[in-house]
Design a protein around this motif. Structure first.
Motif, PDB file in Angstrom:
ATOM      1  N   THR A  24      -3.667   3.438  -5.145  1.00  0.00           N
ATOM      2  CA  THR A  24      -4.753   3.219  -5.251  1.00  0.00           C
ATOM      3  C   THR A  24      -5.355   1.843  -5.673  1.00  0.00           C
ATOM      4  O   THR A  24      -6.259   1.284  -5.246  1.00  0.00           O
ATOM      5  CB  THR A  24      -5.812   4.213  -5.840  1.00  0.00           C
ATOM      6  OG1 THR A  24      -5.330   5.710  -5.139  1.00  0.00           O
ATOM      7  CG2 THR A  24      -7.230   4.240  -5.687  1.00  0.00           C
ATOM      8  N   ILE A  25      -4.754   1.604  -6.753  1.00  0.00           N
ATOM      9  CA  ILE A  25      -5.198   0.211  -7.454  1.00  0.00           C
ATOM     10  C   ILE A  25      -4.692  -0.941  -6.592  1.00  0.00           C
ATOM     11  O   ILE A  25      -5.512  -1.919  -6.424  1.00  0.00           O
ATOM     12  CB  ILE A  25      -4.739   0.242  -8.881  1.00  0.00           C
ATOM     13  CG1 ILE A  25      -5.463   1.200  -9.669  1.00  0.00           C
ATOM     14  CG2 ILE A  25      -4.694  -1.091  -9.725  1.00  0.00           C
ATOM     15  CD1 ILE A  25      -5.019   1.343 -11.094  1.00  0.00           C
ATOM     16  N   HIS A  26      -3.247  -0.809  -6.162  1.00  0.00           N
ATOM     17  CA  HIS A  26      -2.932  -2.019  -5.237  1.00  0.00           C
ATOM     18  C   HIS A  26      -3.766  -1.993  -3.987  1.00  0.00           C
ATOM     19  O   HIS A  26      -3.893  -3.193  -3.528  1.00  0.00           O
ATOM     20  CB  HIS A  26      -1.464  -1.634  -4.917  1.00  0.00           C
ATOM     21  CG  HIS A  26      -0.920  -1.775  -6.269  1.00  0.00           C
ATOM     22  ND1 HIS A  26      -0.148  -3.455  -6.481  1.00  0.00           N
ATOM     23  CD2 HIS A  26      -0.111  -1.278  -6.995  1.00  0.00           C
ATOM     24  CE1 HIS A  26       0.257  -3.384  -7.457  1.00  0.00           C
ATOM     25  NE2 HIS A  26       0.680  -2.127  -7.792  1.00  0.00           N
ATOM     26  N   ALA A  27      -3.920  -0.762  -3.410  1.00  0.00           N
ATOM     27  CA  ALA A  27      -4.842  -0.958  -2.264  1.00  0.00           C
ATOM     28  C   ALA A  27      -6.154  -1.498  -2.470  1.00  0.00           C
ATOM     29  O   ALA A  27      -6.731  -2.181  -1.680  1.00  0.00           O
ATOM     30  CB  ALA A  27      -5.051   0.471  -1.703  1.00  0.00           C
ATOM     31  N   PHE A  30      -5.907  -5.367  -2.789  1.00  0.00           N
ATOM     32  CA  PHE A  30      -5.380  -6.098  -1.558  1.00  0.00           C
ATOM     33  C   PHE A  30      -6.883  -6.077  -0.799  1.00  0.00           C
ATOM     34  O   PHE A  30      -7.068  -7.235  -0.105  1.00  0.00           O
ATOM     35  CB  PHE A  30      -4.462  -5.045  -0.692  1.00  0.00           C
ATOM     36  CG  PHE A  30      -4.385  -5.439   0.792  1.00  0.00           C
ATOM     37  CD1 PHE A  30      -3.540  -6.612   1.067  1.00  0.00           C
ATOM     38  CD2 PHE A  30      -4.974  -4.643   1.717  1.00  0.00           C
ATOM     39  CE1 PHE A  30      -3.048  -7.013   2.142  1.00  0.00           C
ATOM     40  CE2 PHE A  30      -4.547  -5.147   2.933  1.00  0.00           C
ATOM     41  CZ  PHE A  30      -3.678  -6.231   3.381  1.00  0.00           C
ATOM     42  N   LEU A  31      -7.591  -5.218  -0.785  1.00  0.00           N
ATOM     43  CA  LEU A  31      -8.928  -5.159  -0.180  1.00  0.00           C
ATOM     44  C   LEU A  31      -9.772  -6.238  -0.585  1.00  0.00           C
ATOM     45  O   LEU A  31     -10.473  -6.919  -0.067  1.00  0.00           O
ATOM     46  CB  LEU A  31      -9.643  -3.930  -0.112  1.00  0.00           C
ATOM     47  CG  LEU A  31      -9.009  -2.944   0.947  1.00  0.00           C
ATOM     48  CD1 LEU A  31      -9.641  -1.487   0.604  1.00  0.00           C
ATOM     49  CD2 LEU A  31      -9.135  -3.234   2.094  1.00  0.00           C
ATOM     50  N   ALA A  32      -9.829  -6.392  -2.180  1.00  0.00           N
ATOM     51  CA  ALA A  32     -10.753  -7.407  -2.671  1.00  0.00           C
ATOM     52  C   ALA A  32     -10.107  -8.891  -2.033  1.00  0.00           C
ATOM     53  O   ALA A  32     -10.897  -9.729  -1.881  1.00  0.00           O
ATOM     54  CB  ALA A  32     -10.592  -7.120  -4.220  1.00  0.00           C
ATOM     55  N   ASP A  33      -8.919  -8.890  -2.092  1.00  0.00           N
ATOM     56  CA  ASP A  33      -8.446 -10.390  -1.748  1.00  0.00           C
ATOM     57  C   ASP A  33      -8.797 -10.430  -0.163  1.00  0.00           C
ATOM     58  O   ASP A  33      -8.961 -11.654   0.140  1.00  0.00           O
ATOM     59  CB  ASP A  33      -6.890 -10.136  -1.825  1.00  0.00           C
ATOM     60  CG  ASP A  33      -6.525 -10.350  -3.289  1.00  0.00           C
ATOM     61  OD1 ASP A  33      -7.214 -10.718  -3.898  1.00  0.00           O
ATOM     62  OD2 ASP A  33      -5.247 -10.087  -3.392  1.00  0.00           O
ATOM     63  N   LEU A  34      -8.938  -9.442   0.578  1.00  0.00           N
ATOM     64  CA  LEU A  34      -9.129  -9.566   2.010  1.00  0.00           C
ATOM     65  C   LEU A  34     -10.643 -10.256   2.123  1.00  0.00           C
ATOM     66  O   LEU A  34     -11.035 -10.903   2.849  1.00  0.00           O
ATOM     67  CB  LEU A  34      -8.738  -8.600   2.852  1.00  0.00           C
ATOM     68  CG  LEU A  34      -7.291  -8.209   3.137  1.00  0.00           C
ATOM     69  CD1 LEU A  34      -7.231  -6.864   3.960  1.00  0.00           C
ATOM     70  CD2 LEU A  34      -6.875  -9.510   4.187  1.00  0.00           C
ATOM     71  N   LYS A  35     -11.262  -9.487   1.067  1.00  0.00           N
ATOM     72  CA  LYS A  35     -12.871  -9.783   1.034  1.00  0.00           C
ATOM     73  C   LYS A  35     -13.136 -11.261   0.678  1.00  0.00           C
ATOM     74  O   LYS A  35     -13.763 -12.027   1.383  1.00  0.00           O
ATOM     75  CB  LYS A  35     -13.471  -8.906   0.098  1.00  0.00           C
ATOM     76  CG  LYS A  35     -15.155  -8.833   0.201  1.00  0.00           C
ATOM     77  CD  LYS A  35     -15.575  -7.898  -0.889  1.00  0.00           C
ATOM     78  CE  LYS A  35     -17.152  -7.950  -0.973  1.00  0.00           C
ATOM     79  NZ  LYS A  35     -17.666  -7.057  -1.744  1.00  0.00           N
ATOM     80  N   TYR A  48      -3.393 -11.408   6.098  1.00  0.00           N
ATOM     81  CA  TYR A  48      -2.763 -10.435   5.934  1.00  0.00           C
ATOM     82  C   TYR A  48      -1.128 -10.633   5.821  1.00  0.00           C
ATOM     83  O   TYR A  48      -0.258  -9.996   5.121  1.00  0.00           O
ATOM     84  CB  TYR A  48      -2.954  -9.349   7.129  1.00  0.00           C
ATOM     85  CG  TYR A  48      -2.044  -8.322   7.322  1.00  0.00           C
ATOM     86  CD1 TYR A  48      -2.412  -7.154   6.374  1.00  0.00           C
ATOM     87  CD2 TYR A  48      -0.993  -7.989   8.080  1.00  0.00           C
ATOM     88  CE1 TYR A  48      -1.544  -5.937   6.459  1.00  0.00           C
ATOM     89  CE2 TYR A  48      -0.194  -6.961   7.890  1.00  0.00           C
ATOM     90  CZ  TYR A  48      -0.620  -5.645   7.162  1.00  0.00           C
ATOM     91  OH  TYR A  48       0.260  -4.719   7.392  1.00  0.00           O
ATOM     92  N   VAL A  49      -1.004 -11.865   6.603  1.00  0.00           N
ATOM     93  CA  VAL A  49       0.339 -12.184   6.879  1.00  0.00           C
ATOM     94  C   VAL A  49       0.990 -12.554   5.197  1.00  0.00           C
ATOM     95  O   VAL A  49       2.233 -12.428   4.728  1.00  0.00           O
ATOM     96  CB  VAL A  49       1.065 -13.206   7.506  1.00  0.00           C
ATOM     97  CG1 VAL A  49       2.026 -14.050   7.244  1.00  0.00           C
ATOM     98  CG2 VAL A  49       0.781 -12.640   8.897  1.00  0.00           C
ATOM     99  N   ALA A  50      -0.090 -13.580   4.401  1.00  0.00           N
ATOM    100  CA  ALA A  50       0.252 -13.989   3.150  1.00  0.00           C
ATOM    101  C   ALA A  50       0.494 -12.809   2.089  1.00  0.00           C
ATOM    102  O   ALA A  50       1.188 -12.911   1.142  1.00  0.00           O
ATOM    103  CB  ALA A  50      -0.979 -14.786   2.790  1.00  0.00           C
ATOM    104  N   GLN A  51      -0.460 -11.787   2.171  1.00  0.00           N
ATOM    105  CA  GLN A  51      -0.429 -10.645   1.275  1.00  0.00           C
ATOM    106  C   GLN A  51       0.831  -9.789   1.560  1.00  0.00           C
ATOM    107  O   GLN A  51       1.890  -9.414   0.583  1.00  0.00           O
ATOM    108  CB  GLN A  51      -1.435  -9.681   1.542  1.00  0.00           C
ATOM    109  CG  GLN A  51      -2.751  -9.900   0.969  1.00  0.00           C
ATOM    110  CD  GLN A  51      -2.854  -9.956  -0.513  1.00  0.00           C
ATOM    111  OE1 GLN A  51      -2.129  -9.042  -1.048  1.00  0.00           O
ATOM    112  NE2 GLN A  51      -3.557 -10.877  -0.992  1.00  0.00           N
ATOM    113  N   LEU A  52       1.465  -9.740   2.926  1.00  0.00           N
ATOM    114  CA  LEU A  52       2.654  -9.054   3.133  1.00  0.00           C
ATOM    115  C   LEU A  52       3.598  -9.773   2.657  1.00  0.00           C
ATOM    116  O   LEU A  52       4.580  -9.212   1.858  1.00  0.00           O
ATOM    117  CB  LEU A  52       2.800  -8.922   4.502  1.00  0.00           C
ATOM    118  CG  LEU A  52       3.679  -7.917   5.263  1.00  0.00           C
ATOM    119  CD1 LEU A  52       3.402  -6.495   4.770  1.00  0.00           C
ATOM    120  CD2 LEU A  52       3.678  -7.864   6.849  1.00  0.00           C
ATOM    121  N   ALA A  53       3.721 -11.376   2.707  1.00  0.00           N
ATOM    122  CA  ALA A  53       4.932 -11.799   2.426  1.00  0.00           C
ATOM    123  C   ALA A  53       5.049 -11.858   0.787  1.00  0.00           C
ATOM    124  O   ALA A  53       6.176 -11.833   0.016  1.00  0.00           O
ATOM    125  CB  ALA A  53       4.588 -13.510   2.769  1.00  0.00           C
ATOM    126  N   GLY A  54       3.822 -12.041   0.113  1.00  0.00           N
ATOM    127  CA  GLY A  54       3.818 -11.832  -1.219  1.00  0.00           C
ATOM    128  C   GLY A  54       4.313 -10.476  -1.698  1.00  0.00           C
ATOM    129  O   GLY A  54       4.971 -10.229  -2.985  1.00  0.00           O
TER     130      GLY A  54
END
Length: 66
Positions: A24-27, A30-35, A48-54
């Protein structure tokens, strides 16, 4: 829920709870970074690609360390 499946096993209950909390914390992170990327007008697909690569890099490093 897991307490009914595995009664009398406190370690299993704690691991289930910790796994759920960390997911839950990671999700939420992730949403905060997308925001933040949305506010900076970065395309969602690039974010999304940057988050996935990281995530893959971090997972690989964690696996290599263990």
């Amino acid at each position: 829920m897991i307490g009914y499946v595995l009664p009398g096993k406190p370690i299993a209950n704690l691991l289930f709870k910790i796994y759920g909390r960390i997911s839950t914390i990671h999700a939420l992170s992730f949403l905060a970074d997308l925001k933040l990327g949305h506010y900076m007008k970065i395309p969602p697909r690039c974010m999304y690609v940057a988050q996935l690569a990281g995530t893959f890099v971090a997972g690989t490093i964690n696996l290599a360390v263990k």
